[in-house]
Design a protein around this motif. Structure first.
Motif, PDB file in Angstrom:
ATOM      1  N   GLU A   1      45.650  28.794  25.774  1.00 38.92           N
ATOM      2  CA  GLU A   1      46.079  30.030  26.423  1.00 38.92           C
ATOM      3  C   GLU A   1      46.256  29.765  27.913  1.00 38.92           C
ATOM      4  N   LEU A   2      47.415  30.128  28.435  1.00 38.04           N
ATOM      5  CA  LEU A   2      47.737  29.978  29.848  1.00 38.04           C
ATOM      6  C   LEU A   2      47.852  31.379  30.452  1.00 38.04           C
ATOM      7  N   ASN A   3      46.878  31.718  31.290  1.00 39.10           N
ATOM      8  CA  ASN A   3      46.788  33.058  31.863  1.00 39.10           C
ATOM      9  C   ASN A   3      47.044  32.977  33.361  1.00 39.10           C
ATOM     10  N   GLY A   4      48.158  33.581  33.819  1.00 37.90           N
ATOM     11  CA  GLY A   4      48.495  33.552  35.230  1.00 37.90           C
ATOM     12  C   GLY A   4      48.867  32.181  35.746  1.00 37.90           C
ATOM     13  N   CYS A   5      49.360  31.313  34.893  1.00 39.22           N
ATOM     14  CA  CYS A   5      49.689  29.941  35.283  1.00 39.22           C
ATOM     15  C   CYS A   5      51.166  29.831  35.648  1.00 39.22           C
ATOM     16  N   GLU A   6      51.430  28.955  36.613  1.00 37.97           N
ATOM     17  CA  GLU A   6      52.799  28.612  36.961  1.00 37.97           C
ATOM     18  C   GLU A   6      53.220  27.379  36.169  1.00 37.97           C
ATOM     19  N   GLY A   7      54.466  27.014  36.290  1.00 38.41           N
ATOM     20  CA  GLY A   7      54.957  25.854  35.568  1.00 38.41           C
ATOM     21  C   GLY A   7      56.427  25.996  35.275  1.00 38.41           C
ATOM     22  N   SER A   8      56.943  25.037  34.534  1.00 36.93           N
ATOM     23  CA  SER A   8      58.371  25.038  34.222  1.00 36.93           C
ATOM     24  C   SER A   8      58.594  24.289  32.915  1.00 36.93           C
ATOM     25  N   TYR A   9      59.816  23.884  32.724  1.00 37.21           N
ATOM     26  CA  TYR A   9      60.212  23.164  31.510  1.00 37.21           C
ATOM     27  C   TYR A   9      59.404  21.882  31.345  1.00 37.21           C
ATOM     28  N   ASP A  10      59.165  21.153  32.441  1.00 40.74           N
ATOM     29  CA  ASP A  10      58.486  19.849  32.365  1.00 40.74           C
ATOM     30  C   ASP A  10      57.047  19.990  31.872  1.00 40.74           C
ATOM     31  N   GLY A  11      56.326  20.983  32.370  1.00 41.59           N
ATOM     32  CA  GLY A  11      54.934  21.142  31.962  1.00 41.59           C
ATOM     33  C   GLY A  11      54.793  21.522  30.497  1.00 41.59           C
ATOM     34  N   ILE A  12      55.615  22.446  30.014  1.00 44.11           N
ATOM     35  CA  ILE A  12      55.542  22.852  28.614  1.00 44.11           C
ATOM     36  C   ILE A  12      56.006  21.724  27.694  1.00 44.11           C
ATOM     37  N   ARG A  13      56.999  20.956  28.134  1.00 45.24           N
ATOM     38  CA  ARG A  13      57.452  19.835  27.313  1.00 45.24           C
ATOM     39  C   ARG A  13      56.350  18.780  27.180  1.00 45.24           C
ATOM     40  N   ALA A  14      55.609  18.522  28.265  1.00 44.86           N
ATOM     41  CA  ALA A  14      54.510  17.549  28.204  1.00 44.86           C
ATOM     42  C   ALA A  14      53.438  17.998  27.215  1.00 44.86           C
ATOM     43  N   ILE A  15      53.147  19.284  27.201  1.00 44.28           N
ATOM     44  CA  ILE A  15      52.158  19.795  26.246  1.00 44.28           C
ATOM     45  C   ILE A  15      52.666  19.631  24.821  1.00 44.28           C
ATOM     46  N   GLY A  16      53.931  19.937  24.583  1.00 45.25           N
ATOM     47  CA  GLY A  16      54.481  19.802  23.239  1.00 45.25           C
ATOM     48  C   GLY A  16      54.526  18.370  22.757  1.00 45.25           C
ATOM     49  N   GLN A  17      54.805  17.431  23.634  1.00 49.33           N
ATOM     50  CA  GLN A  17      54.916  16.027  23.241  1.00 49.33           C
ATOM     51  C   GLN A  17      53.558  15.368  23.032  1.00 49.33           C
ATOM     52  N   CYS A  18      52.556  15.739  23.840  1.00 52.17           N
ATOM     53  CA  CYS A  18      51.245  15.076  23.779  1.00 52.17           C
ATOM     54  C   CYS A  18      50.273  15.771  22.830  1.00 52.17           C
ATOM     55  N   CYS A  19      50.291  17.079  22.793  1.00 54.13           N
ATOM     56  CA  CYS A  19      49.341  17.833  21.958  1.00 54.13           C
ATOM     57  C   CYS A  19      49.986  18.091  20.598  1.00 54.13           C
ATOM     58  N   GLN A  20      49.971  17.080  19.772  1.00 50.03           N
ATOM     59  CA  GLN A  20      50.650  17.173  18.483  1.00 50.03           C
ATOM     60  C   GLN A  20      49.938  18.091  17.499  1.00 50.03           C
ATOM     61  N   MET A  21      48.659  18.397  17.737  1.00 43.25           N
ATOM     62  CA  MET A  21      47.891  19.238  16.830  1.00 43.25           C
ATOM     63  C   MET A  21      47.914  20.709  17.247  1.00 43.25           C
ATOM     64  N   LEU A  22      48.641  21.045  18.293  1.00 39.71           N
ATOM     65  CA  LEU A  22      48.651  22.410  18.805  1.00 39.71           C
ATOM     66  C   LEU A  22      49.301  23.355  17.795  1.00 39.71           C
ATOM     67  N   GLU A  23      48.548  24.404  17.408  1.00 40.69           N
ATOM     68  CA  GLU A  23      49.032  25.377  16.428  1.00 40.69           C
ATOM     69  C   GLU A  23      49.185  26.770  17.004  1.00 40.69           C
ATOM     70  N   GLU A  24      48.509  27.077  18.089  1.00 36.06           N
ATOM     71  CA  GLU A  24      48.564  28.433  18.661  1.00 36.06           C
ATOM     72  C   GLU A  24      48.707  28.332  20.177  1.00 36.06           C
ATOM     73  N   LEU A  25      49.714  28.999  20.711  1.00 32.82           N
ATOM     74  CA  LEU A  25      50.008  28.969  22.140  1.00 32.82           C
ATOM     75  C   LEU A  25      50.180  30.399  22.632  1.00 32.82           C
ATOM     76  N   THR A  26      49.460  30.732  23.729  1.00 35.37           N
ATOM     77  CA  THR A  26      49.473  32.087  24.269  1.00 35.37           C
ATOM     78  C   THR A  26      49.828  32.047  25.748  1.00 35.37           C
ATOM     79  N   PHE A  27      50.740  32.930  26.158  1.00 38.18           N
ATOM     80  CA  PHE A  27      51.106  33.102  27.562  1.00 38.18           C
ATOM     81  C   PHE A  27      50.709  34.517  27.976  1.00 38.18           C
ATOM     82  N   CYS A  28      49.882  34.615  29.005  1.00 38.76           N
ATOM     83  CA  CYS A  28      49.428  35.910  29.498  1.00 38.76           C
ATOM     84  C   CYS A  28      49.794  36.026  30.975  1.00 38.76           C
TER      85      CYS A  28
END
Length: 505
Positions: free
Chosen positions: A286-313
């Motif tokens: 869960e990312l609450n009040g976080c900044e970022g862009s395409y690069d940060g979310i892509r890094a999470i998708g490529q490295c965290c292969q077991m990620l099943e639930e993603l929340t943006f607040c």
């Protein structure tokens, strides 16, 4: 001269009392006699030695079958005859509402009840630093340190509350525009000292909630608590996230960087990249009040292969980040909470991609007035099977009509959508061929009187129907005792003549 007694009248036995004398009644009363025996035996067991040179020896009396009491009656606390293990099993079966009253029975019960406590919210930071926390609750696995990290006047009648944290403030609070929470927050050194004590006292910790920690404080917890699986960080930044890489078994992570009016910190693409490379076993993020862009979310998708639930607040992502969700190849649940925007400039639909494994899309307290943004979100989530709208502003018929492209929907939930009408609902749901469940609650512009025969027929084919659009709705009451909400048309064969007029009938 002494008078000689008759030998025949002489006897060694006491003379029997005549009539109902007190002695005869006392002998017949066995209860009174047992009380006398009990008092004599209790005095013999508790009698103190007369001199220190000749201590008295306590001799356990042998049980007598002729007596009506046993040795257990000599003990005032019957639970003292039970071992700690047996008493712990008994106390663990009692409801948690009796926890406070059970701890007041005795010191032993207080200690045993403390051993049963697994989760705790700290209110006094000194209770952690002094070590009393571990003596009182030695088996903690879930610890929340947020409220204990705030030193606020408890005698104040002003309570400042947020969905994340609440604390008392006084009348001397800084002027408007300042961050209220940061004034009452403990400094980083005190937080790190408490984390070191916690790590040493709770090596089996599995869940931790902490505010204003540093990289070194998190490293001390990671070294001593290898079983930690869930971590929640408030007021964290990119540098703090370097300490997360040491948590080898971390599966659930919640980052709260910025809360408007309370505290502020920055989590950017740098922190998200560090997070992605260090926490490769993440299942929920869960990312609450976080900044970022395409690069940060892509890094999470490529490295965290077991990620099943993603929340943006309340995210503060830059334009174009939405297309990076396609890199989350195993994502099953996507949530947006309290988001003012989704993605104002998502780019062309050809480059958005899609989350193939996504099953659930949850939108709560979000602003959905930008049609381009909502359309891009539905393109990314085109294979979703469950969609939930709860208290979303701007969800009108025009915006909701975009959902017609979601052909795999099986469950729809609409709650607190005041501008959506019955016609807008019908236009979308009749286009979904696989829908099985429908929930409509607190949507005032959806009326029973506006339900068309086509929509009624759809209701009859559903497996589950929850229909309470407003307080005046009578449909739910009228459905009692009918076959409505179950797959099949048994109900409509009785009284619906319009069925033959439907297309294809």
């Amino acid at each position: 001269m002494l008078k000689q007694r008759n030998p025949e009248t002489m006897s060694c036995s006491p003379e029997k009392p005549k009539g109902n004398s007190p002695l005869k009644l006392w002998i017949k009363n066995k209860k009174t006699l047992n009380n006398v025996f009990f008092t004599m035996r209790l005095q013999s067991l508790t009698k103190q030695p007369q001199t220190p040179q000749t201590p008295s020896v306590l001799i356990t009396p042998q049980p007598n079958k002729s007596q009506d009491f046993t040795f257990s009656e000599l003990v005032s606390d019957k639970t003292s005859l039970l071992s700690d293990e047996i008493l712990l099993q008994i106390l663990s079966k009692l409801p948690e509402s009796q926890r406070n009253s059970n701890s007041l029975v005795s010191k032993r019960w207080l200690n045993l009840q403390g051993r049963l406590v697994r989760s705790l919210k700290l209110l006094d930071w000194n209770f952690l630093l002094s070590g009393r926390l571990f003596f009182r609750f030695p088996n903690l696995v879930h610890v929340d340190l947020v409220k204990g990290s705030l030193i606020s006047p408890r005698n104040s009648s002003i309570l400042c509350t947020h969905k994340i944290v609440s604390f008392h403030v006084d009348t001397d609070t800084e002027p408007k525009g300042s961050l209220v929470c940061e004034r009452f927050m403990l400094n980083v050194d005190e937080i790190d000292l408490g984390l070191r004590n916690l790590a040493n006292g709770c090596p089996n910790l599995r869940r931790l909630v902490v505010m204003n920690a540093s990289e070194m404080g998190l490293l001390s917890v990671a070294e001593e608590c290898p079983t930690l699986q869930e971590l929640e960080l408030h007021r964290c930044n990119d540098q703090v996230l370097r300490g997360i890489a040491a948590f080898q078994n971390l599966q659930v992570l919640r980052l709260v960087a910025n809360v408007d009016g309370f505290y502020s910190s920055v989590v950017s693409d740098v922190g998200l990249t560090i997070l992605a490379q260090g926490c490769k076993r993440l299942v929920k993020l869960e990312l609450n009040g976080c900044e970022g862009s395409y690069d940060g979310i892509r890094a999470i998708g490529q490295c965290c292969q077991m990620l099943e639930e993603l929340t943006f607040c309340d995210h503060k992502m830059e334009d174009g980040w939405l297309s990076a969700l396609s890199y989350c190849e195993n994502l099953k649940t996507l949530r947006f909470l309290s988001c003012k925007t989704i993605d104002l400039n998502p780019g062309s639909h050809e480059h958005l991609g899609s989350c193939v494994t996504l099953e659930r899309l949850h939108l709560e307290k979000c602003l959905l007035r930008d049609k381009q943004s909502v359309r891009a979100l539905f393109v990314v989530c085109q294979g979703v099977k469950e969609i939930i709208f709860r208290n979303c502003w701007g969800l009108n018929n025009d915006i909701f009509s975009i959902a017609c492209n979601l052909r795999s929907i099986k469950f729809l939930s609409l709650e607190g959508c005041p501008v959506l009408t019955t016609a807008g609902l019908e236009l979308v749901v009749i286009s979904w061929m696989e829908i099985q469940s429908l929930k409509v609650v607190s949507c005032n512009k959806i009326k029973d009187s506006e339900i068309s025969p086509v929509l009624s027929y759809l209701f009859s084919t559903l497996k589950d129907l929850q229909w309470r659009p407003d307080t005046k709705s009578l449909l739910s009451a009228n459905l009692v005792g009918t076959a409505m909400g179950k797959r099949g048309t048994k109900f409509f064969k009785k009284s619906c003549d319009w069925k033959s007029s439907l297309p294809g009938a």
